[in-house]
Design a protein around this motif. Sequence first.
Motif, PDB file in Angstrom:
ATOM      1  N   ILE A  72     -32.859 -49.672 -17.087  1.00  0.00           N
ATOM      2  CA  ILE A  72     -32.031 -48.090 -16.349  1.00  0.00           C
ATOM      3  C   ILE A  72     -32.697 -48.174 -15.119  1.00  0.00           C
ATOM      4  CG2 ILE A  72     -32.797 -47.436 -18.352  1.00  0.00           C
ATOM      5  CD1 ILE A  72     -35.269 -46.686 -18.307  1.00  0.00           C
ATOM      6  N   GLN A 106     -40.077 -51.568 -16.881  1.00  0.00           N
ATOM      7  CA  GLN A 106     -39.575 -50.507 -19.006  1.00  0.00           C
ATOM      8  C   GLN A 106     -39.552 -52.029 -19.574  1.00  0.00           C
ATOM      9  OE1 GLN A 106     -35.220 -50.614 -16.301  1.00  0.00           O
ATOM     10  NE2 GLN A 106     -35.561 -52.806 -16.131  1.00  0.00           N
ATOM     11  N   PRO A 165     -36.459 -44.645 -12.934  1.00  0.00           N
ATOM     12  CA  PRO A 165     -35.383 -44.629 -13.980  1.00  0.00           C
ATOM     13  C   PRO A 165     -34.609 -44.133 -13.726  1.00  0.00           C
ATOM     14  CG  PRO A 165     -37.983 -45.041 -14.346  1.00  0.00           C
ATOM     15  CD  PRO A 165     -38.348 -44.342 -12.842  1.00  0.00           C
ATOM     16  N   LYS A 166     -33.383 -44.178 -13.928  1.00  0.00           N
ATOM     17  CA  LYS A 166     -32.068 -44.091 -14.683  1.00  0.00           C
ATOM     18  C   LYS A 166     -32.393 -42.578 -16.179  1.00  0.00           C
ATOM     19  CE  LYS A 166     -29.019 -46.321 -13.055  1.00  0.00           C
ATOM     20  NZ  LYS A 166     -28.027 -47.634 -13.140  1.00  0.00           N
ATOM     21  N   ASP A 186     -28.641 -43.117 -18.604  1.00  0.00           N
ATOM     22  CA  ASP A 186     -27.914 -44.468 -18.343  1.00  0.00           C
ATOM     23  C   ASP A 186     -26.917 -44.536 -19.671  1.00  0.00           C
ATOM     24  OD1 ASP A 186     -28.161 -47.129 -18.106  1.00  0.00           O
ATOM     25  OD2 ASP A 186     -28.740 -46.743 -15.981  1.00  0.00           O
ATOM     26  N   LEU A 231     -30.187 -46.444 -21.492  1.00  0.00           N
ATOM     27  CA  LEU A 231     -31.153 -45.808 -21.783  1.00  0.00           C
ATOM     28  C   LEU A 231     -31.553 -45.608 -23.249  1.00  0.00           C
ATOM     29  CD1 LEU A 231     -33.766 -44.181 -21.171  1.00  0.00           C
ATOM     30  CD2 LEU A 231     -32.504 -42.296 -21.593  1.00  0.00           C
ATOM     31  N   TRP A 270     -40.960 -46.791 -20.225  1.00  0.00           N
ATOM     32  CA  TRP A 270     -40.524 -46.955 -18.674  1.00  0.00           C
ATOM     33  C   TRP A 270     -41.571 -46.064 -17.808  1.00  0.00           C
ATOM     34  CZ3 TRP A 270     -37.653 -44.533 -22.430  1.00  0.00           C
ATOM     35  CH2 TRP A 270     -36.826 -43.353 -22.140  1.00  0.00           C
TER      36      TRP A 270
END
Length: 186
Positions: A5, A37, A90-91, A94, A97, A103
């Motif tokens: 992510i 993560q 972190p995205k 995503d 995810l 994360w």
Amino acid sequence: PCLTIGIYGCSSGTDIMNLLVQEKVDLVLHGHEHMYQRTKQIAAQRPGCQRVLPQSYNPSCVVAEHDYLTAGAGTVFVTVGTGGTPLRAPKLVDSELGYFAAWSGKNADATYGFLDLQFTSGRLSVSFMGVGPGQFTDAFTSAWRGVGGKVVPAAGPGVVRLRAKRPVTAEVDGDGLRPQRFGSVP
């Protein structure tokens, strides 16, 4: 890492990642992404999931979502890039995810730290040891099968001797001073 992510793509290659998943390697460690993560336990070549594909999420590839994992059931990928370089975000939207159990990064309880791995003759315990500024923690355990699926009695405190089906060589820096080479145990 192939599942992330973060900002990087699958530079090591989808085939390598799927080989690790197919062989049910218990734990794969990564760096490079400047965050922490951890995936859920993932397996392929099962109903609904023949391969794990980056850039997407297939819930049929997830074997376990909790923090006590079954050895040999699948693979957990952990990225620890929290050693001092400024953390990345972190995205949180995503396509991958759904694979992630935990994360931390710039926008998610930003915590620098390291991974503590404890191997005993029958258990693998993994803990993220945060040093601040955030309060993020993560930990999981697994009954541990070792290399080649067999665990043999420990040779001494904190030492696990493994019997491998094929020759195995690894370098271990046990005390931070010198690498030690281990091969398969006869």
